[in-house]
Scaffold this motif. Sequence first.
Motif, PDB file in Angstrom:
ATOM      1  N   LYS A 295       0.844  -1.181   0.000  1.00  0.00           N
ATOM      2  CA  LYS A 295       0.000   0.000   0.000  1.00  0.00           C
ATOM      3  C   LYS A 295       0.886   1.241   0.000  1.00  0.00           C
ATOM      4  N   GLN A 296       0.563   2.175  -0.870  1.00  0.00           N
ATOM      5  CA  GLN A 296       1.311   3.424  -0.935  1.00  0.00           C
ATOM      6  C   GLN A 296       0.348   4.605  -0.996  1.00  0.00           C
ATOM      7  N   THR A 297       0.855   5.760  -0.623  1.00  0.00           N
ATOM      8  CA  THR A 297       0.055   6.984  -0.707  1.00  0.00           C
ATOM      9  C   THR A 297       0.207   7.590  -2.101  1.00  0.00           C
ATOM     10  N   THR A 298      -0.908   8.058  -2.633  1.00  0.00           N
ATOM     11  CA  THR A 298      -0.888   8.663  -3.960  1.00  0.00           C
ATOM     12  C   THR A 298      -1.832   9.850  -3.984  1.00  0.00           C
ATOM     13  N   THR A 299      -1.735  10.663  -5.021  1.00  0.00           N
ATOM     14  CA  THR A 299      -2.637  11.799  -5.200  1.00  0.00           C
ATOM     15  C   THR A 299      -3.704  11.420  -6.221  1.00  0.00           C
ATOM     16  N   THR A 300      -4.944  11.641  -5.864  1.00  0.00           N
ATOM     17  CA  THR A 300      -6.046  11.299  -6.757  1.00  0.00           C
ATOM     18  C   THR A 300      -6.901  12.525  -7.049  1.00  0.00           C
ATOM     19  N   LEU A 301      -7.575  12.459  -8.179  1.00  0.00           N
ATOM     20  CA  LEU A 301      -8.494  13.506  -8.589  1.00  0.00           C
ATOM     21  C   LEU A 301      -9.897  12.917  -8.697  1.00  0.00           C
ATOM     22  N   THR A 302     -10.869  13.605  -8.157  1.00  0.00           N
ATOM     23  CA  THR A 302     -12.264  13.251  -8.401  1.00  0.00           C
ATOM     24  C   THR A 302     -12.728  14.069  -9.589  1.00  0.00           C
ATOM     25  N   MET A 303     -13.250  13.370 -10.608  1.00  0.00           N
ATOM     26  CA  MET A 303     -13.763  14.031 -11.806  1.00  0.00           C
ATOM     27  C   MET A 303     -15.249  13.736 -11.913  1.00  0.00           C
ATOM     28  N   ARG A 304     -15.960  14.658 -12.517  1.00  0.00           N
ATOM     29  CA  ARG A 304     -17.411  14.521 -12.593  1.00  0.00           C
ATOM     30  C   ARG A 304     -17.917  15.001 -13.945  1.00  0.00           C
ATOM     31  N   ARG A 305     -18.980  14.346 -14.392  1.00  0.00           N
ATOM     32  CA  ARG A 305     -19.670  14.805 -15.601  1.00  0.00           C
ATOM     33  C   ARG A 305     -21.142  14.977 -15.319  1.00  0.00           C
ATOM     34  N   ASP A 306     -21.684  16.110 -15.725  1.00  0.00           N
ATOM     35  CA  ASP A 306     -23.115  16.341 -15.689  1.00  0.00           C
ATOM     36  C   ASP A 306     -23.705  15.687 -16.930  1.00  0.00           C
ATOM     37  N   LEU A 307     -24.492  14.641 -16.742  1.00  0.00           N
ATOM     38  CA  LEU A 307     -25.016  13.881 -17.866  1.00  0.00           C
ATOM     39  C   LEU A 307     -26.128  14.608 -18.604  1.00  0.00           C
ATOM     40  N   ASN A 308     -26.569  15.733 -18.052  1.00  0.00           N
ATOM     41  CA  ASN A 308     -27.538  16.574 -18.741  1.00  0.00           C
ATOM     42  C   ASN A 308     -26.873  17.695 -19.513  1.00  0.00           C
ATOM     43  N   GLY A 309     -25.535  17.711 -19.497  1.00  0.00           N
ATOM     44  CA  GLY A 309     -24.814  18.684 -20.298  1.00  0.00           C
ATOM     45  C   GLY A 309     -24.328  19.903 -19.572  1.00  0.00           C
ATOM     46  N   GLY A 310     -24.626  20.048 -18.279  1.00  0.00           N
ATOM     47  CA  GLY A 310     -24.170  21.205 -17.521  1.00  0.00           C
ATOM     48  C   GLY A 310     -22.756  21.025 -17.029  1.00  0.00           C
ATOM     49  N   GLY A 311     -22.179  22.043 -16.461  1.00  0.00           N
ATOM     50  CA  GLY A 311     -20.818  21.995 -15.929  1.00  0.00           C
ATOM     51  C   GLY A 311     -20.789  21.399 -14.546  1.00  0.00           C
ATOM     52  N   ALA A 312     -19.630  20.903 -14.130  1.00  0.00           N
ATOM     53  CA  ALA A 312     -19.463  20.328 -12.799  1.00  0.00           C
ATOM     54  C   ALA A 312     -19.136  21.428 -11.814  1.00  0.00           C
ATOM     55  N   ALA A 313     -19.728  21.349 -10.633  1.00  0.00           N
ATOM     56  CA  ALA A 313     -19.462  22.332  -9.589  1.00  0.00           C
ATOM     57  C   ALA A 313     -18.332  21.840  -8.700  1.00  0.00           C
ATOM     58  N   LEU A 314     -17.471  22.746  -8.299  1.00  0.00           N
ATOM     59  CA  LEU A 314     -16.370  22.364  -7.429  1.00  0.00           C
ATOM     60  C   LEU A 314     -16.891  21.987  -6.055  1.00  0.00           C
ATOM     61  N   LEU A 315     -16.306  20.932  -5.471  1.00  0.00           N
ATOM     62  CA  LEU A 315     -16.665  20.562  -4.122  1.00  0.00           C
ATOM     63  C   LEU A 315     -16.097  21.580  -3.142  1.00  0.00           C
ATOM     64  N   PRO A 316     -16.784  21.848  -2.038  1.00  0.00           N
ATOM     65  CA  PRO A 316     -16.294  22.850  -1.098  1.00  0.00           C
ATOM     66  C   PRO A 316     -15.025  22.448  -0.383  1.00  0.00           C
ATOM     67  N   VAL A 317     -14.808  21.136  -0.241  1.00  0.00           N
ATOM     68  CA  VAL A 317     -13.618  20.654   0.452  1.00  0.00           C
ATOM     69  C   VAL A 317     -12.936  19.609  -0.418  1.00  0.00           C
ATOM     70  N   ALA A 318     -11.647  19.745  -0.633  1.00  0.00           N
ATOM     71  CA  ALA A 318     -10.908  18.778  -1.441  1.00  0.00           C
ATOM     72  C   ALA A 318     -11.040  17.400  -0.829  1.00  0.00           C
ATOM     73  N   GLY A 319     -11.388  16.421  -1.657  1.00  0.00           N
ATOM     74  CA  GLY A 319     -11.497  15.055  -1.165  1.00  0.00           C
ATOM     75  C   GLY A 319     -12.795  14.777  -0.436  1.00  0.00           C
ATOM     76  N   ALA A 320     -13.807  15.656  -0.587  1.00  0.00           N
ATOM     77  CA  ALA A 320     -15.057  15.462   0.138  1.00  0.00           C
ATOM     78  C   ALA A 320     -15.778  14.206  -0.305  1.00  0.00           C
ATOM     79  N   VAL A 321     -15.614  13.821  -1.566  1.00  0.00           N
ATOM     80  CA  VAL A 321     -16.187  12.563  -2.032  1.00  0.00           C
ATOM     81  C   VAL A 321     -15.108  11.496  -1.960  1.00  0.00           C
ATOM     82  N   VAL A 322     -15.297  10.535  -1.089  1.00  0.00           N
ATOM     83  CA  VAL A 322     -14.318   9.475  -0.897  1.00  0.00           C
ATOM     84  C   VAL A 322     -14.917   8.192  -1.424  1.00  0.00           C
ATOM     85  N   VAL A 323     -14.268   7.570  -2.370  1.00  0.00           N
ATOM     86  CA  VAL A 323     -14.784   6.331  -2.952  1.00  0.00           C
ATOM     87  C   VAL A 323     -14.316   5.172  -2.087  1.00  0.00           C
ATOM     88  N   ALA A 324     -15.240   4.526  -1.415  1.00  0.00           N
ATOM     89  CA  ALA A 324     -14.904   3.413  -0.527  1.00  0.00           C
ATOM     90  C   ALA A 324     -14.964   2.119  -1.312  1.00  0.00           C
TER      91      ALA A 324
END
Length: 245
Positions: free
Chosen positions: A208-237
């Motif tokens: 196990k190692q530490t790495t830097t990850t990016l959360t990316m998002r797509r609005d499937l209705n065609g709109g832009g993605a809004a920035l999360l208020p806190v970096a890493g707020a969405v954690v994929v478990a």
Amino acid sequence: MTPRCRIAVGVALLHAALGYAPPTTRARRSVQLTAKKIDFVVEEESRDFLDVSSVFLDSFWADKAGAKELTAAQRRELRSGQLDDFRRRYALRRDTRRKATLFVAKDGSTIIGCAGVELDGAADDANLIPVLSNVATAREGRRRGVATILIKEAEKRVKEWGCTEMDLVVEESNKPARNLYSKLGYSVVSKDTASDTLVPTDDGRIAKQTTTTLTMRRDLNGGGAALLPVAGAVVVALGGFAYLN
């Protein structure tokens, strides 16, 4: 954070949510793709994950090892862990609120790629977030549009679930994957400099190692993605066998 796919407890909406038939009770979906230069089939995999876990090992994990060859011990450990992970995420979850689907691309009977999507409740249990994961293309399937078609199928499934956005998490160093996701309309919404990932080591272990990850998002209705208020707020478990696509 504005929910992208709220799972309501009201009787009517709950009934609609439960109307989704799991893969065991619905016809196996097979999409024959006949567009120019597309010569493969996309199917849902819901029964035997042995073949697709081997393909994932030989593409995603082999690429992660770089110039180093995976040892027999590393291959056994990764194959076993990947198979358990696929079964847990795409078989055991199919009768729960956290829906999940694994798509595979096939050239004849040979699997040449895969991509999964699941409703993840890391943000909170009331707002399940569609997350793209397990995107991998075998060497014989590259430069054929396999990953793009698989991701599009995942997006269609997300819309069937009543969701309008989809997230994914990618290592910042994985430039080819980042470029693909950007071309498909995904934008970076957060950055986590303390994510964990597994890597094959020179001494034959999986560490196990530490790495830097990016959360990316797509609005499937065609709109832009809004920035999360806190970096890493969405954690994929991803459970006990953790990795990053």
